[in-house]
Design an enzyme around this catalytic site. Sequence first.
Site, PDB file in Angstrom:
ATOM      1  CE  LYS A   1      -4.166   2.282   0.208  1.00  0.00           C
ATOM      2  NZ  LYS A   1      -3.786   3.239  -0.608  1.00  0.00           N
TER       3      LYS A   1
ATOM      4  CE  LYS B   1       3.875   6.775   6.127  1.00  0.00           C
ATOM      5  NZ  LYS B   1       3.666   7.787   4.733  1.00  0.00           N
TER       6      LYS B   1
ATOM      7  CE  LYS C   1       4.838   7.893  -1.260  1.00  0.00           C
ATOM      8  NZ  LYS C   1       4.168   8.044   0.115  1.00  0.00           N
TER       9      LYS C   1
ATOM     10  CB  THR D   1      -2.596  13.078   5.915  1.00  0.00           C
ATOM     11  OG1 THR D   1      -2.362  11.467   5.093  1.00  0.00           O
ATOM     12  CG2 THR D   1      -0.689  13.067   5.809  1.00  0.00           C
TER      13      THR D   1
ATOM     14  CG  ASN E   1      -4.397  16.857   1.586  1.00  0.00           C
ATOM     15  OD1 ASN E   1      -3.947  16.090   2.573  1.00  0.00           O
ATOM     16  ND2 ASN E   1      -5.699  16.077   1.550  1.00  0.00           N
TER      17      ASN E   1
ATOM     18  CB  SER F   1      -5.591   4.379   2.084  1.00  0.00           C
ATOM     19  OG  SER F   1      -5.976   5.886   1.734  1.00  0.00           O
TER      20      SER F   1
HETATM   21  N1  GLU Z   1       1.105   8.754   0.166  1.00  0.00           N
HETATM   22  C1  GLU Z   1       0.170   8.997   2.002  1.00  0.00           C
HETATM   23  C2  GLU Z   1       1.194   8.438   2.864  1.00  0.00           C
HETATM   24  O1  GLU Z   1       2.114   8.657   1.909  1.00  0.00           O
HETATM   25  C3  GLU Z   1      -0.985   7.840   1.615  1.00  0.00           C
HETATM   26  C4  GLU Z   1      -0.837   6.293   1.556  1.00  0.00           C
HETATM   27  C5  GLU Z   1      -1.819   6.167   0.627  1.00  0.00           C
HETATM   28  O2  GLU Z   1      -3.040   5.718   1.089  1.00  0.00           O
HETATM   29  O3  GLU Z   1      -1.519   4.447   0.768  1.00  0.00           O
HETATM   30  O4  GLU Z   1       1.372   7.776   3.668  1.00  0.00           O
END
Ligand code: GLU
Length: 431
Positions: A69, A93, A105, A189, A220, A357
Amino acid sequence: MAKQGIFDDAIKRLDEAFEHANIDPEALEKLKHPKAIMQVSIPVRMDDGTLRVFDGYRVQHDDTRGPTKGGIRYHPQVDLDEVKALAFWMTCKCAVVGIPYGGAKGGISVNPKELSRMELERLSRGFVQRMADFIGPDTDIPAPDVYTNPMIMGWMMDEYSKIKRIHSPGVITGKPVEIGGSLGRGDATGRGAYYCIKELEKKRGWKPEEITVAVQGFGNAGQAVAKLLHDDGYKIVAISDSQGGIYSKDGFDVPSIIKTKNDSRQVKAVYCDGALCTAVPADTVTNAELLELDVDILIPAALENVITDENAKNIKAEIIVEVANGPLSSAGDRILRDKKHLILPDILANAGGVTVSYFEWTQNKAGFYWTEEEVHQRLQAIMTREFNNVYDIMERKKIDMRTAAYAHALSRIGTAISSLGTHAFFSNGTH
Ligand code: GLU
């Protein structure tokens, strides 16, 4: 710092955390190597009839705890090394907050501000055409990141569904609410970081009105955390975006600044009464100056490596909340740690986005949607629980909060890896 080596810089933190995590060394070795890397070229017919080819990447770092993810970034600086580091941070994370995912990513090396809306749509759909066999609702689930947004997620979901000939909302998160997005994902976030700061407030016993805050990066996440803190009475005294920033010791009316930023794409010192906005007194500051302001809380909410060994000694904020991914280089981090700054690390402080998410994905799977209050409550429960877990490890082991967060993540990932057997198990022949 040169961008070269950001992945190697990132994984250094595993070694420090390892000694506090009580896991098998094989798990550590596994995490130093991404599971799979996909690099693609995306040809796009531009509005003027010419053809441009863009480089796109997707890195799946580790999927021991579940499908991978993580977001997709559109930025001119994107390269494979950066995407690898960002994917690694996602693995950590998701483990910190205990959601059943590994990390990934993606990114495209592009300045999206130079593209028309139609070019942006063609690029986004082109990315999915090339990635359709690499991503999927049960394998690897993208989401928004720097300079990508719900509409882009919607295009990607639509393209994937067309290719697979099956409606697949769960392939991507951060979609518009009307087509399977979750309520509460937009500010998740920033909200996650806000819940962490509220827990710290309880521990420290300060009053919000006494606390000054500087926010570097006003996309955001930066907007959301600034607004929630402002609503609570915190004084947001400095704000910047990629063009530069503003400072006022009295603090800003954050909703007015969000309104003008979103209307004019610029951070301006204004106060708005309805549609009428008037200028308020403020100093202009550069991004570099903003980081060094004498404030209580500094929130880097833009890109990685903004605090390095070059400027770390000038940082005055006692508390740093990493809303961006990787805003401190490991050398910068070490300097601040030695000076006893408290750093709420990215893999905890910005985990609210991926947590909601996860909620979006479970709602897509169930076909049953939650209220915004429910999303907020569940997010708060997770952020509060994990903030306190990490804080307790920090205090118990007398280590910094980042090492504590990695130790916490490593314990979860390490036990998952060991549950399938390690050398210690297999070398002992009997069962
Ligand atoms: N891009 C965000 C992060 O760095 C969200 C990732 C997601 O929701 O999968 O945590």
